[in-house]
Enzyme design. Structure first.
Site, PDB file in Angstrom:
ATOM      1  N   LEU A 254      30.656 -36.954 -72.346  1.00  0.00           N
ATOM      2  CA  LEU A 254      30.183 -37.592 -73.572  1.00  0.00           C
ATOM      3  C   LEU A 254      28.747 -38.064 -73.393  1.00  0.00           C
ATOM      4  O   LEU A 254      28.324 -38.435 -72.309  1.00  0.00           O
ATOM      5  CB  LEU A 254      31.105 -38.761 -73.941  1.00  0.00           C
ATOM      6  CG  LEU A 254      32.576 -38.393 -74.137  1.00  0.00           C
ATOM      7  CD1 LEU A 254      33.355 -39.569 -74.713  1.00  0.00           C
ATOM      8  CD2 LEU A 254      32.738 -37.170 -75.040  1.00  0.00           C
TER       9      LEU A 254
ATOM     10  N   GLY B 161      34.102 -36.197 -69.963  1.00  0.00           N
ATOM     11  CA  GLY B 161      34.311 -35.283 -71.083  1.00  0.00           C
ATOM     12  C   GLY B 161      34.189 -33.819 -70.694  1.00  0.00           C
ATOM     13  O   GLY B 161      34.823 -32.951 -71.303  1.00  0.00           O
TER      14      GLY B 161
ATOM     15  N   ASN C 295      36.422 -39.851 -64.683  1.00  0.00           N
ATOM     16  CA  ASN C 295      35.932 -40.996 -63.907  1.00  0.00           C
ATOM     17  C   ASN C 295      35.527 -42.185 -64.763  1.00  0.00           C
ATOM     18  O   ASN C 295      34.683 -42.988 -64.371  1.00  0.00           O
ATOM     19  CB  ASN C 295      34.758 -40.531 -63.043  1.00  0.00           C
ATOM     20  CG  ASN C 295      33.625 -39.964 -63.887  1.00  0.00           C
ATOM     21  OD1 ASN C 295      33.876 -39.392 -64.940  1.00  0.00           O
ATOM     22  ND2 ASN C 295      32.400 -40.139 -63.454  1.00  0.00           N
ATOM     23  N   GLU C 296      36.127 -42.290 -65.941  1.00  0.00           N
ATOM     24  CA  GLU C 296      35.722 -43.318 -66.899  1.00  0.00           C
ATOM     25  C   GLU C 296      35.721 -44.731 -66.313  1.00  0.00           C
ATOM     26  O   GLU C 296      34.819 -45.529 -66.581  1.00  0.00           O
ATOM     27  CB  GLU C 296      36.618 -43.272 -68.143  1.00  0.00           C
ATOM     28  CG  GLU C 296      36.227 -42.204 -69.165  1.00  0.00           C
ATOM     29  CD  GLU C 296      36.654 -40.791 -68.767  1.00  0.00           C
ATOM     30  OE1 GLU C 296      37.231 -40.620 -67.688  1.00  0.00           O
ATOM     31  OE2 GLU C 296      36.405 -39.862 -69.559  1.00  0.00           O
TER      32      GLU C 296
END
Lengths: 264, 264, 264
Positions: free
Chosen positions: C70, C115, C139-140
């Protein structure tokens, strides 16, 4: 016997900030008595509320055993009200552990059957000693009893449907290499490295921002917890009526007497 | 052709109490004809009700094949009422097998595609002969047809979502080593040890108290069975309208004619 | 910057009929800007409707990265209406990819976080270059943000509940060997064989009748898609209110400034 005297925050907790070490101490086998369950939940709640702590390593102070699981003396020869109270306490412990905001790591240096295994399965990571006596599994069927559906759910979440189906039906107790292979534990290390490995792993988990990690854990586990919450009373009633059966009581009594004779 | 003559309780059943050996015998490839399905269910019901038996080993009396699966002649050139009757019988067999109170072990010494694979997946344990001809899998897409959702559920329960997604889309038939690795079978052994291995495994399952094992199996599988029960009629309607399509009938006819030419 | 110039059907598409190669080209790291998302969906829709094409290989034209995921500049310092529009576009891309009638294969020769990883997980098959820089994962949590529930569902469908729980909490980025072992990718090959491997795999998928394969894919994935469709607006609201928080905005701004300094 009580958890109060048996569970402590070890000296190491001071060296590594944020991490507590809780050791079960209910000799000889860390049975999950009603008293221990109650005090376990209270200790856990204190740690959750004390922002000093971000992680807990669960281990045992009784040589050779992590925890033998549910206390059969609480399930045998008592009245239905006692069974209900006991079962509610078992549920409560699972609910608290499985959605704990703390990072929980199980450092397992002894046998880990039934309820002992369940506790380890609620943790975020499991380190097992490489010792053939360190068997781990939900072996309820071997005693003629049945793991409740939320034990099943916890196991399925950990090792998948097929492995859980086989393990639960056969009451399998996995030795270390098999436990690792099936995914029952995350790491197997020499017995004298269990604690240090648990601490290194904890350091990795401590590197993650708490808020994001907690919300992610909740997202993974909440649906499983909600299944029990939706039918908590029915689950208690099921347990009470099952455990009150003559056939079950007889089989538990026989099992307890065998255990006494072994000790004697 | 009929199951009555083809399915028998082998002599071994007398040597090992409680264990029956059922062998499919519908030459040449043990197709699951309507007649065979019906008699299979009746035989199974008898064994379930006869408390002498606690376990059944499923195997084949036709060399080179466990079962080729659904009988395409039942699905081709017939009328909708016949398709509906046939599909209901397929459902019924699955429902009986998947929740059977008996311990079911598949001893697979031949090809095991489609419906043959489904039968093996309903068992509690699968032993496969280490022979490259012993391919196992749900290969429906190769024929231009689709495994129904309860085939999918049975496969996902066995090998997980990702492996099932790939296997079902590609219609994969796994050779023994791959079948073992993906979890399609539990053990691969030399061809002449398939039966004896199945019997040893059965002994392990016989060691578990029936009541606890049965309730545990039910707890693991009932949600999957309930999904079909909730929409059993709709599933029949789906099948009938799908199989009645001109394009599907044509493709099945072509496939059957190819098979005839091969034999010819 | 835009997808229109960056995404193309490569010459190879003409050599192998039915297969298109789409390459992300939004330097330097193929961030999923709103513009790119929108054009990606349009291109995909065109391919779906153009019966010439049955499969698409997704890869990157930016060296060293598949897609960084993202675009943080779309999520930082904008107004709620923009966040809502952006999130809806992210949802739309996932919905289209996850249920695409085309065979999608990810040919990954660079870093594949967040993303970018999600896009690869919607494919039917993932080939990863054997290069330690080719890390893949959701890996957010490392950025203090949380993967939404449909990222979770996609990951759980791919690697199972336990592995997903650990990977999501720790924000793990797997190097190739580990990615293969955990099931994050299906194959790891030398970097110069990624495209050719993707093409061979595609040939295998092209051998399956489209109609049966598409219905089977739909059966596997529709329940996951339906979960988002049922609460799509609520999911947008969640995102907008989460991303609008001061604490999240600050942490994203700090992260973006670090990135700028690195480049500077």
């Amino acid at each position: 016997m009580a958890l109060a005297s048996g569970m402590r925050l070890s000296a190491r907790a001071l060296l590594r900030p944020w991490v507590a070490v809780m050791k079960f101490k209910n000799p000889p086998v860390n049975s999950l008595s009603l008293e221990l369950l109650t005090e376990f939940v209270i200790s856990l709640e204190k740690l959750e509320n004390d922002k000093t702590f971000r992680g807990v390593i669960l281990s045992s102070d009784c040589p050779g055993v992590f925890s033998a699981g549910l206390d059969l003396t609480e399930m045998c020869g008592r009245n239905p009200a006692h069974y209900a109270e006991y079962w509610k306490a078992v549920q409560e412990l699972w609910l608290r552990l499985y959605l704990s905001n703390l990072v929980l790591i199980a450092a397992i240096s002894g046998a880990c059957p039934a309820g002992g295994c369940l506790i380890s399965l609620t943790c975020d990571y499991r380190v097992l000693a490489d010792n053939p006596k360190c068997l781990i599994g939900l072996n309820e069927t071997l005693l003629g009893i049945i793991a409740p559906f939320w034990f099943r759910d916890t196991l399925v979440n950990t090792i998948g449907h097929r492995a859980a189906e086989r393990a639960l039906q056969l009451g399998l107790l996995f030795p270390p290499a098999e436990a690792l292979q099936v995914g029952m534990v995350d790491q197997v290390v020499p017995e004298d490295q269990v604690q240090s490995t648990a601490l290194s792993v904890m350091a990795q988990w401590m590197a993650i921002p708490d808020h994001a990690r907690q919300l992610t854990k909740n997202m993974m586990r909440k649906p499983t917890v909600d299944r029990l919450l939706k039918q908590r009373d029915a689950d208690i009633q099921n347990f009470v009526s099952f455990i009150s059966r003559d056939s079950i009581q007889k089989s538990l009594q026989m099992y307890l007497e065998k255990l006494k004779q072994k000790k004697g």
